[in-house]
Write an enzyme that holds these catalytic residues in place. Structure first.
Site, short mmCIF file in Angstrom:
data_model
loop_
_atom_site.label_atom_id
_atom_site.label_comp_id
_atom_site.label_asym_id
_atom_site.label_seq_id
_atom_site.Cartn_x
_atom_site.Cartn_y
_atom_site.Cartn_z
N ASP A 65 7.54 1.99 -5.73
CA ASP A 65 6.80 3.44 -5.92
C ASP A 65 7.26 4.43 -4.98
OD1 ASP A 65 5.83 1.91 -3.61
OD2 ASP A 65 4.03 1.37 -4.35
N ASP A 134 -7.64 -2.68 -0.83
CA ASP A 134 -8.32 -2.50 -2.02
C ASP A 134 -7.70 -3.36 -3.34
OD1 ASP A 134 -6.23 -1.11 -2.85
OD2 ASP A 134 -7.28 0.86 -3.12
N HIS A 136 -4.76 -3.26 -4.38
CA HIS A 136 -3.46 -2.81 -5.34
C HIS A 136 -2.21 -3.40 -5.12
CE1 HIS A 136 -2.83 0.34 -1.80
NE2 HIS A 136 -1.69 -0.71 -1.93
N GLU A 141 -3.81 1.24 -8.25
CA GLU A 141 -5.28 1.31 -7.66
C GLU A 141 -6.11 0.65 -8.77
OE1 GLU A 141 -5.36 1.82 -4.68
OE2 GLU A 141 -4.44 3.76 -3.80
C1 F6R Z 1 4.35 -0.51 -1.09
C2 F6R Z 1 3.27 -0.87 -2.25
C3 F6R Z 1 2.09 -1.25 -1.74
C4 F6R Z 1 1.60 -1.90 -0.24
C5 F6R Z 1 0.37 -2.11 -0.02
C6 F6R Z 1 0.36 -3.04 1.54
O1 F6R Z 1 5.55 -0.20 -1.77
O2 F6R Z 1 3.46 -0.73 -3.18
O3 F6R Z 1 1.23 -1.86 -2.73
O4 F6R Z 1 2.50 -3.15 -0.47
O5 F6R Z 1 -0.21 -0.96 0.16
O6 F6R Z 1 0.89 -2.01 2.33
P1 F6R Z 1 1.04 -2.54 3.97
O7 F6R Z 1 2.35 -3.77 3.68
O8 F6R Z 1 1.48 -1.60 4.79
O9 F6R Z 1 0.00 -3.36 4.41
#
Ligand code: F6R
Length: 240
Positions: A65, A134, A136, A141
């Site tokens: 992303d 959440d 995702h 989301e």
């Molecule tokens: C990042 C992504 C997100 C993260 C998620 C957890 O490329 O796609 O899904 O993996 O937000 O973030 P962290 O690892 O910072 O807790």
């Protein structure tokens, strides 16, 4: 899915890095699916040692992303993060590492272009995933279709709060992103989802054991024939 409970994030990083090294040994032009955020950093750290001295010139990669509405040169754009944490320290060929293009001028085609590029590479061999509090994965989301492909999404308030630590303030966190869809992620040949800490325990339990629901996008991994979940005790604490 196979759940592997490890001592700590460092052990998880070493384990997943070994898997990646073996993949690259089998296939010099392996296609890696790269996550950003904090969770995969121990993997990238372990790869610095484990890949040292190996030929990585053919390795390819696709990030999950990117933010929409910040310049790619911004230090917290995922283009910058992937360059800083993955491409440069591991000595990968920047031409072979792709990040969705969040630039407004081309955003209408950017999702389709990314899908075409992934397909042209023959698909992702190993997709590294984190999970949001959440639920995702990528930036899909709650409410995301299981069939979704790379597209623009609006970040939830929760995700913007969670990611505010990378910016000066929450007001600087972009509102939108472009993310691989759940359908895109499910096409990868092997999913490796990592999660650490109590804050991820509920999302992990929902993803691994909860009902299949768009309300917890991570539950989509239950549809995948080869998914590995690597967690520490705290992140595993709500598993049955
Ligand atoms: C990042 C992504 C997100 C993260 C998620 C957890 O490329 O796609 O899904 O993996 O937000 O973030 P962290 O690892 O910072 O807790």
């Amino acid at each position: 899915a196979e759940v592997v409970i490890v001592e700590n994030a460092e052990a998880a990083g070493a384990l997943v890095a070994t898997e990646i090294v073996e993949l690259i040994e089998r296939r010099a032009d392996a296609v890696l699916g790269l996550a950003t955020g904090s969770t995969p950093l121990p993997v990238y750290q372990a790869l610095r040692t484990q890949l040292a001295g190996r030929d990585v010139s053919q390795v390819r990669g696709f990030a999950l992303d990117e933010y929409v509405g910040i310049d790619p040169s911004h230090p917290e754009s995922y283009r910058s993060v992937i360059t800083r944490e993955v491409v440069e320290p591991l000595g990968l060929d920047p031409q072979r590492i792709h990040v969705p293009n969040g630039a407004l001028a081309t955003i209408q085609h950017a999702g389709d272009d990314y899908e075409v590029a992934i397909d042209a590479a023959g698909g992702v061999d190993l997709q590294i995933l984190g999970i949001g509090t959440d639920g995702h994965i990528g930036f899909n989301e709650p409410g995301s279709s299981f069939a979704s492909r790379t597209r623009v999404k609006t970040l939830t308030e929760q995700t913007r709060e969670d990611n505010a630590r990378f910016f000066d303030s929450i007001d600087d966190v972009p509102m939108h992103c472009i993310t691989q869809g759940l359908g895109t992620i499910l096409k990868a040949r092997h999913l490796v989802l990592l999660a650490f800490g109590e804050g991820k325990a509920e999302a992990v339990a929902g993803a691994v054991e909860g009902p299949l629901t768009a309300l917890l996008p991570g539950s989509a991994i239950q549809l995948h024939p080869h998914a590995t979940i690597v967690v520490d005790e705290a992140a595993a604490s709500r598993l049955a």
